[in-house]
Design an enzyme around this catalytic site. Structure first.
Site, PDB file in Angstrom:
ATOM      1  CB  CYS A  15      -0.987  -0.019   1.167  1.00 43.49           C
ATOM      2  SG  CYS A  15      -0.235   0.075   2.802  1.00 43.49           S
TER       3      CYS A  15
ATOM      4  CG  ASN B 224       4.187  -1.523   5.370  1.00 41.74           C
ATOM      5  OD1 ASN B 224       5.297  -1.849   5.785  1.00 41.74           O
ATOM      6  ND2 ASN B 224       3.218  -2.401   5.272  1.00 41.74           N
TER       7      ASN B 224
ATOM      8  CB  CYS C  50      -3.898   1.891   7.034  1.00 42.27           C
ATOM      9  SG  CYS C  50      -3.654   3.410   7.982  1.00 42.27           S
ATOM     10  NE  ARG C  51      -4.554   1.584   1.735  1.00 42.19           N
ATOM     11  CZ  ARG C  51      -4.319   2.269   0.632  1.00 42.19           C
ATOM     12  NH1 ARG C  51      -5.140   2.138  -0.397  1.00 42.19           N
ATOM     13  NH2 ARG C  51      -3.284   3.087   0.545  1.00 42.19           N
ATOM     14  CB  SER C  52       0.135  -3.428   2.897  1.00 37.92           C
ATOM     15  OG  SER C  52       1.020  -2.525   3.477  1.00 37.92           O
TER      16      SER C  52
ATOM     17  CG  ASP D  41      -5.268   5.947   2.160  1.00 36.59           C
ATOM     18  OD1 ASP D  41      -5.319   5.639   3.362  1.00 36.59           O
ATOM     19  OD2 ASP D  41      -4.394   6.671   1.666  1.00 36.59           O
TER      20      ASP D  41
HETATM   21  P1  4NP Z   1      -1.881   2.925   4.029  1.00 35.36           P
HETATM   22  O1  4NP Z   1      -2.524   4.307   4.547  1.00 35.36           O
HETATM   23  O2  4NP Z   1      -1.323   3.195   2.660  1.00 35.36           O
HETATM   24  O3  4NP Z   1      -3.038   1.996   3.998  1.00 35.36           O
HETATM   25  O4  4NP Z   1      -0.822   2.543   5.045  1.00 35.36           O
HETATM   26  C1  4NP Z   1      -1.810   5.511   4.553  1.00 35.36           C
HETATM   27  C2  4NP Z   1      -0.991   5.807   5.622  1.00 35.36           C
HETATM   28  C3  4NP Z   1      -0.327   7.021   5.660  1.00 35.36           C
HETATM   29  C4  4NP Z   1      -0.492   7.921   4.635  1.00 35.36           C
HETATM   30  C5  4NP Z   1      -1.309   7.608   3.558  1.00 35.36           C
HETATM   31  C6  4NP Z   1      -1.972   6.401   3.530  1.00 35.36           C
HETATM   32  N1  4NP Z   1       0.169   9.181   4.670  1.00 35.36           N
HETATM   33  O5  4NP Z   1      -0.084  10.002   3.782  1.00 35.36           O
HETATM   34  O6  4NP Z   1       0.975   9.422   5.581  1.00 35.36           O
END
Ligand code: 4NP
Length: 158
Positions: free
Chosen positions: A7, A10, A12-14, A123
């Site tokens: 993702c 790294n 939240c989703r992955s 996201d």
């Molecule tokens: P992820 O979510 O891609 O599912 O881990 C996010 C976590 C942080 C950010 C964006 C998406 N960020 O912009 O910091």
């Protein structure tokens, strides 16, 4: 067989997908035949534990994400892993852009294995709590589809 879940951050989703896929592989008796890891295409959160909202939502369904730590995608991942699976189209495009010409890994969307063709795991980072529940619903379906795919490829007996 090695599977890398990808993702943006790294956190939240992955990592949610990593924890859930590992759990479902254990239940299917495939844990010692499939290695699972996750990473982000971005590097802002390297070394951090998953977002506390992701940890809490997963814990309510019996999945423990607390020991995971974020890392960023690296060039060697395209050689090491058999499947590199993105949570959304932007991250799929980032994988395709960095994929070396001699790469033999399968690169695609994680949810393709759940029968949700071309669909993203949205996201949840900038949204509310319900976003994390949606991630869990989609990731559980994706992980079940992927376990079925791996089961077939490995020729395992249930
Ligand atoms: P992820 O979510 O891609 O599912 O881990 C996010 C976590 C942080 C950010 C964006 C998406 N960020 O912009 O910091």
């Amino acid at each position: 067989m090695r599977v890398l879940l990808v993702c943006l951050g790294n956190i939240c989703r992955s990592p949610t997908a990593e924890g859930i896929l590992r759990h479902k592989l254990e239940q299917a008796g495939l844990a010692d035949r499939v290695e699972v890891d996750s990473c982000g295409t971005g590097g802002w959160h390297v070394g951090k534990a998953p977002d506390r909202r992701a940890i809490a939502a997963a814990a309510r369904r019996g999945f423990d994400l607390s020991g995971l730590r974020a890392r960023q995608l690296e060039a060697d991942d395209f050689r090491r892993f058999d499947y590199l699976l993105a949570m959304d189209r932007d991250n799929l495009l980032a994988l395709e852009a960095r994929c070396p010409p001699d790469c033999r890994a399968y690169i695609g969307l994680f949810l393709d294995f759940a029968g949700y063709e071309n669909q993203a795991v949205p996201d949840p980072y900038f949204g509310g709590k319900e976003g994390f529940e949606e991630v869990l619903d989609l990731v559980e379906a994706g992980a079940e589809g992927l376990v079925a795919e791996l089961h077939q490829r490995l020729g395992a007996v249930s």
